[in-house]
Scaffold this active site. Structure first.
Site, PDB file in Angstrom:
ATOM      1  N   PRO A   2       0.832  -1.208   0.000  1.00 50.84           N
ATOM      2  CA  PRO A   2       0.000   0.000   0.000  1.00 50.84           C
ATOM      3  C   PRO A   2       0.868   1.260   0.000  1.00 50.84           C
ATOM      4  CG  PRO A   2      -0.795  -1.591   1.613  1.00 50.84           C
ATOM      5  CD  PRO A   2       0.526  -2.091   1.125  1.00 50.84           C
ATOM      6  N   GLU A   3       0.593   2.180  -0.918  1.00 49.35           N
ATOM      7  CA  GLU A   3       1.360   3.417  -1.003  1.00 49.35           C
ATOM      8  C   GLU A   3       0.497   4.570  -0.486  1.00 49.35           C
ATOM      9  OE1 GLU A   3       3.410   3.922  -4.692  1.00 49.35           O
ATOM     10  OE2 GLU A   3       3.943   1.820  -4.844  1.00 49.35           O
ATOM     11  N   HIS A  91      -5.638 -14.141   8.994  1.00 47.05           N
ATOM     12  CA  HIS A  91      -4.684 -13.031   9.071  1.00 47.05           C
ATOM     13  C   HIS A  91      -5.271 -11.770   9.706  1.00 47.05           C
ATOM     14  CE1 HIS A  91      -2.200 -15.611   6.640  1.00 47.05           C
ATOM     15  NE2 HIS A  91      -2.966 -15.479   5.579  1.00 47.05           N
ATOM     16  N   ARG A 110       1.354 -11.040   5.471  1.00 40.08           N
ATOM     17  CA  ARG A 110       2.814 -11.226   5.568  1.00 40.08           C
ATOM     18  C   ARG A 110       3.382 -10.781   6.911  1.00 40.08           C
ATOM     19  NH1 ARG A 110       5.298  -9.395  -0.320  1.00 40.08           N
ATOM     20  NH2 ARG A 110       3.717 -10.373  -1.636  1.00 40.08           N
TER      21      ARG A 110
END
Length: 278
Positions: A2-3, A91, A110
């Site tokens: 994500p930016e 998650h 992750r």
């Protein structure tokens, strides 16, 4: 990853539901993120009111009564609003149950993201080292031009350096350089003031456009409502290696800069011999 536009989109979505709500309960399903979650401090968030949600670079800052928390989405994380009785997904690591029947859920496959509780978020070492915001008035042509004067490395690395310019990640660096007609391997100190002006304008424009489109969907970004962004549909170069340039029809080239995919048009972003990095 994500930016800035994705994080800004998430911030706006979460703030709409979370601002001025009371945190009734904090549930930590898995504390093993990039840095272990401080369970004692995190539990102390219960009973506090979320007064505002802000963004600094790619960090989300939640300001409460006396303890506050910082979230970074890492490589694959997301925040979403869920109902109290909604079943958790794989998650889902941390949940903040609010008094409006909504729950802030932090999901990170992750586990490169972080959840940090701190009394002074703006003075945290992760925040104090960040550079200027690209959408702020502090980021202008003069600032960029002066910064680049002693930089012999390529321009792409410079605009992705979060210590003096935050939030311009790989996708948007590729796109802004293309729209500015600047080759990503150009030595930074070879840019003229007028080129810096154009690059600043394009960085601001590309980020604003991406925010309007709700961010970019590449692998796993979803916004606060669990929906994908749609800016990918307007990408000019990123992810389009060996496809025709939208402007001239020339096939786009791909190289690696700092192990990151870099796509450019050798015609629209011509690199002169005397502009080749040393």
């Amino acid at each position: 990853m994500p930016e800035l536009p994705e994080v800004e989109t998430t911030k706006r979505g979460i703030a709409a539901y979370a601002k001025n709500t009371l945190i009734q309960q904090v549930i930590v399903h898995n504390p093993r993120l990039r840095w272990p979650v401080d369970l004692t401090r995190t539990k102390q968030l219960a009973g506090q009111i979320i007064h505002s949600v802000q963004r600094r670079g790619k960090y989300l800052l939640f300001f409460c009564d006396y303890l506050h928390f910082i979230i970074h989405l890492g490589m694959s994380g997301s925040l979403r609003m869920t109902q109290h009785d909604e079943h958790i997904k794989k998650h889902d690591h941390i949940q903040l149950v609010l008094d409006n029947q909504q729950t802030i859920t932090f999901n990170d496959p992750r586990r490169f993201g972080c959840f940090i509780v701190t009394p002074e978020p703006l003075n945290h070492k992760l925040i104090t080292k960040l550079g200027v915001e690209p959408l702020s008035a502090d980021f202008h042509a003069n600032y960029l031009y002066k910064r680049l004067q002693n930089k012999k490395i390529n321009i792409k690395q410079c605009i992705m350096n979060s210590q003096w310019l935050v939030g311009v990640g790989n996708i948007y660096a590729n796109e802004a350089l293309f729209l500015s007609g600047i080759h990503p391997l150009r030595p930074a100190n070879s840019l003229s003031h007028s080129e810096c002006l154009l690059l600043v304008q394009q960085i601001k424009q590309i980020l604003r456009t991406a925010i309007r489109h709700g961010g970019t969907t590449l692998k796993d970004f979803i916004n606060a409502q669990g929906k994908p962004g749609y800016f990918q549909q307007t990408l000019n170069v990123y992810g389009r290696a060996n496809k025709p340039c939208h402007h001239c029809g020339n096939l786009l080239h791909e190289t690696r800069i700092n192990s990151r995919s870099t796509v450019f048009c050798s015609v629209c972003q011509h690199l002169n011999i005397n502009q080749t990095p040393a």
